[in-house]
Write an enzyme that holds these catalytic residues in place. Structure first.
Site, PDB file in Angstrom:
ATOM      1  N   ARG A 104       0.829  -1.120   0.311  1.00  0.00           N
ATOM      2  CA  ARG A 104       0.081   0.605   0.137  1.00  0.00           C
ATOM      3  C   ARG A 104       0.790   1.291  -0.104  1.00  0.00           C
ATOM      4  O   ARG A 104       1.646   1.205   1.248  1.00  0.00           O
ATOM      5  CB  ARG A 104      -0.770   0.131   1.235  1.00  0.00           C
ATOM      6  CG  ARG A 104      -1.676   0.853   1.529  1.00  0.00           C
ATOM      7  CD  ARG A 104      -2.375   0.486   2.038  1.00  0.00           C
ATOM      8  NE  ARG A 104      -3.962   2.247   2.771  1.00  0.00           N
ATOM      9  CZ  ARG A 104      -5.057   1.984   2.356  1.00  0.00           C
ATOM     10  NH1 ARG A 104      -5.069   1.046   1.314  1.00  0.00           N
ATOM     11  NH2 ARG A 104      -5.711   3.373   2.542  1.00  0.00           N
ATOM     12  N   HIS A 131      -6.915   1.775  -7.054  1.00  0.00           N
ATOM     13  CA  HIS A 131      -7.687   0.580  -5.416  1.00  0.00           C
ATOM     14  C   HIS A 131      -8.207  -1.002  -6.149  1.00  0.00           C
ATOM     15  O   HIS A 131      -9.623  -0.949  -5.814  1.00  0.00           O
ATOM     16  CB  HIS A 131      -8.068   1.179  -5.002  1.00  0.00           C
ATOM     17  CG  HIS A 131      -8.149   1.120  -3.112  1.00  0.00           C
ATOM     18  ND1 HIS A 131      -7.474  -0.036  -2.669  1.00  0.00           N
ATOM     19  CD2 HIS A 131      -9.051   1.522  -2.273  1.00  0.00           C
ATOM     20  CE1 HIS A 131      -8.242  -0.218  -1.964  1.00  0.00           C
ATOM     21  NE2 HIS A 131      -9.098   0.799  -0.925  1.00  0.00           N
ATOM     22  N   GLN A 134     -10.738  -3.223  -4.014  1.00  0.00           N
ATOM     23  CA  GLN A 134     -11.230  -2.103  -2.944  1.00  0.00           C
ATOM     24  C   GLN A 134     -12.586  -2.718  -4.128  1.00  0.00           C
ATOM     25  O   GLN A 134     -14.040  -2.854  -3.906  1.00  0.00           O
ATOM     26  CB  GLN A 134     -11.818  -0.500  -2.868  1.00  0.00           C
ATOM     27  CG  GLN A 134     -12.447  -0.313  -2.473  1.00  0.00           C
ATOM     28  CD  GLN A 134     -13.661  -0.218  -0.770  1.00  0.00           C
ATOM     29  OE1 GLN A 134     -12.595  -0.518  -0.083  1.00  0.00           O
ATOM     30  NE2 GLN A 134     -14.503  -1.153  -0.874  1.00  0.00           N
ATOM     31  N   ASP A 219     -16.170   9.053  -2.533  1.00  0.00           N
ATOM     32  CA  ASP A 219     -14.281   8.998  -2.583  1.00  0.00           C
ATOM     33  C   ASP A 219     -15.154  10.064  -1.960  1.00  0.00           C
ATOM     34  O   ASP A 219     -15.153  11.516  -1.932  1.00  0.00           O
ATOM     35  CB  ASP A 219     -13.960   8.556  -3.624  1.00  0.00           C
ATOM     36  CG  ASP A 219     -12.582   8.295  -2.984  1.00  0.00           C
ATOM     37  OD1 ASP A 219     -12.448   7.612  -1.389  1.00  0.00           O
ATOM     38  OD2 ASP A 219     -11.468   7.275  -3.342  1.00  0.00           O
ATOM     39  N   CYS A 259     -16.047   3.502  -0.165  1.00  0.00           N
ATOM     40  CA  CYS A 259     -14.725   2.674  -0.271  1.00  0.00           C
ATOM     41  C   CYS A 259     -14.117   3.095   1.446  1.00  0.00           C
ATOM     42  O   CYS A 259     -13.962   1.968   2.360  1.00  0.00           O
ATOM     43  CB  CYS A 259     -13.901   2.646  -0.781  1.00  0.00           C
ATOM     44  SG  CYS A 259     -13.203   4.366  -0.806  1.00  0.00           S
ATOM     45  N   ARG A 287     -13.885  -7.274   1.893  1.00  0.00           N
ATOM     46  CA  ARG A 287     -12.640  -6.451   1.720  1.00  0.00           C
ATOM     47  C   ARG A 287     -12.105  -7.233   2.311  1.00  0.00           C
ATOM     48  O   ARG A 287     -11.354  -9.024   1.627  1.00  0.00           O
ATOM     49  CB  ARG A 287     -12.340  -5.360   2.519  1.00  0.00           C
ATOM     50  CG  ARG A 287     -12.456  -4.082   1.834  1.00  0.00           C
ATOM     51  CD  ARG A 287     -12.010  -3.663  -0.088  1.00  0.00           C
ATOM     52  NE  ARG A 287     -10.605  -4.404   0.783  1.00  0.00           N
ATOM     53  CZ  ARG A 287      -9.613  -2.706   1.474  1.00  0.00           C
ATOM     54  NH1 ARG A 287     -10.213  -2.114   1.159  1.00  0.00           N
ATOM     55  NH2 ARG A 287      -8.390  -3.232   1.073  1.00  0.00           N
TER      56      ARG A 287
END
Length: 310
Positions: A104, A131, A134, A219, A259, A287
């Site tokens: 990450r 990402h 996700q 987001d 998310c 997730r």
């Protein structure tokens, strides 16, 4: 033989993606029934974090534990990566000691350079560009609630960021139509958008994007690393909040996803994120299950049946 990496959604083909989503739900059901399933006993996942995280760390660590393996947290403060060791050298060393690496980080190039020199699968836990983990959870969540997403209309409202880029890839892979509403100057990268001309429409009016949508996604307006732009972005994005009035433009049974973490009163109203159309808590839980299916695919692939029709 080169390992199979998961750097973007497009590292999966359509059949793999469908099987993975189905498998994620199967693993979720196994856990709900309390069944012990541990195909990764003796496996170790190194988790390299240059960006902080709640959901990514907990879901990968818990997922490896539930599958019988071990997850190892590595931060720049604890490793030579934070002291200037070349990425290539870190990749060569780590991949001789563990069975997979999740990263990450900020720059997507950091991830790709690491993967080029790794002997084991590398997973994108998030970069500034994509990402994909996700999106696995988001697709699983939609399928569980509404069935196939193929041919559906999805609206993404907000910044043309890594989540937006990943939704563009998902539109290609899963066959839905994506309407993207961003303020001028905050559109997704043109090279990413250009890969899906038959699946994506770019506009600057959130109400138009959400019209008749089956799924509405947003987001945060300022991602990690953009904190200095937060006040400026609040002003620019003020008309791009997903409110009850905006959701009313979507289909009556449309779902809302985010998310997380979310800022109520900014990119989404409390009425929407805490309302009946919101599936953000299922999305967050998934997730765990989607990443377990991904780890199983990369580390202990099992022969499977043909993908489902969705």
């Amino acid at each position: 033989m080169m390992p199979k990496h998961f750097l973007t959604l497009l590292d999966l083909d359509e059949g793999e993606a469908k099987r993975l989503i189905r498998r994620a739900t199967e693993l979720k059901q196994l856990r709900q029934r309390g069944e012990d399933y541990r195909p990764l006993v003796g496996y170790t996942l190194a988790m390299v974090f240059e960006k902080s995280s709640t959901r990514t760390r907990v879901s990968f660590e818990a997922g490896m534990s539930q599958l019988g393996g071990t997850a190892m947290f590595l931060s720049p403060r604890d490793t030579q990566l934070g002291r200037g060791e070349p990425i290539e050298d870190s990749a060569r060393v780590l991949s001789r000691m563990v069975d997979a690496v999740m990263i990450r980080t900020f720059e997507h190039e950091t991830l790709t350079r690491f993967a080029e020199h790794s002997q084991v699968p590398v997973i994108n836990g998030l970069t500034d560009r994509f990402h994909p983990c996700q999106l696995l959870a988001d697709m699983q969540t939609y399928v569980e609630h509404r069935g196939s997403i193929r041919g559906r209309r999805v609206a993404f409202v907000g910044d043309g960021n890594n989540m937006c880029h990943s939704y563009i890839n998902a539109a290609r892979l899963f066959g839905f139509q994506l309407c993207i509403a961003c303020p001028p100057g905050f559109e997704p990268d043109p090279d990413v958008l250009a890969t899906a001309p038959d699946h994506c429409t770019l506009m600057h009016d959130p109400a138009e994007a959400v019209e008749d949508a089956d799924l509405v996604v947003t987001d945060v307006w300022a991602s990690m690393g953009q904190e200095s732009e937060e006040d400026q972005r609040k002003a620019v994005f003020a008309d791009f909040s997903v409110t009850a009035a905006i959701m009313a433009k979507a289909r009556p049974n449309a779902l809302f996803m985010h998310c997380l973490p979310a800022h109520r009163g900014e990119e989404v109203s409390a009425e929407v994120i805490d309302g009946p159309q919101s599936v953000v808590w299922d999305e967050a839980e998934n997730r765990l299950h989607a990443q377990k299916a991904l780890l199983e695919l990369l580390l202990a692939p099992q022969p499977g049946s043909e993908p489902p029709a969705y």
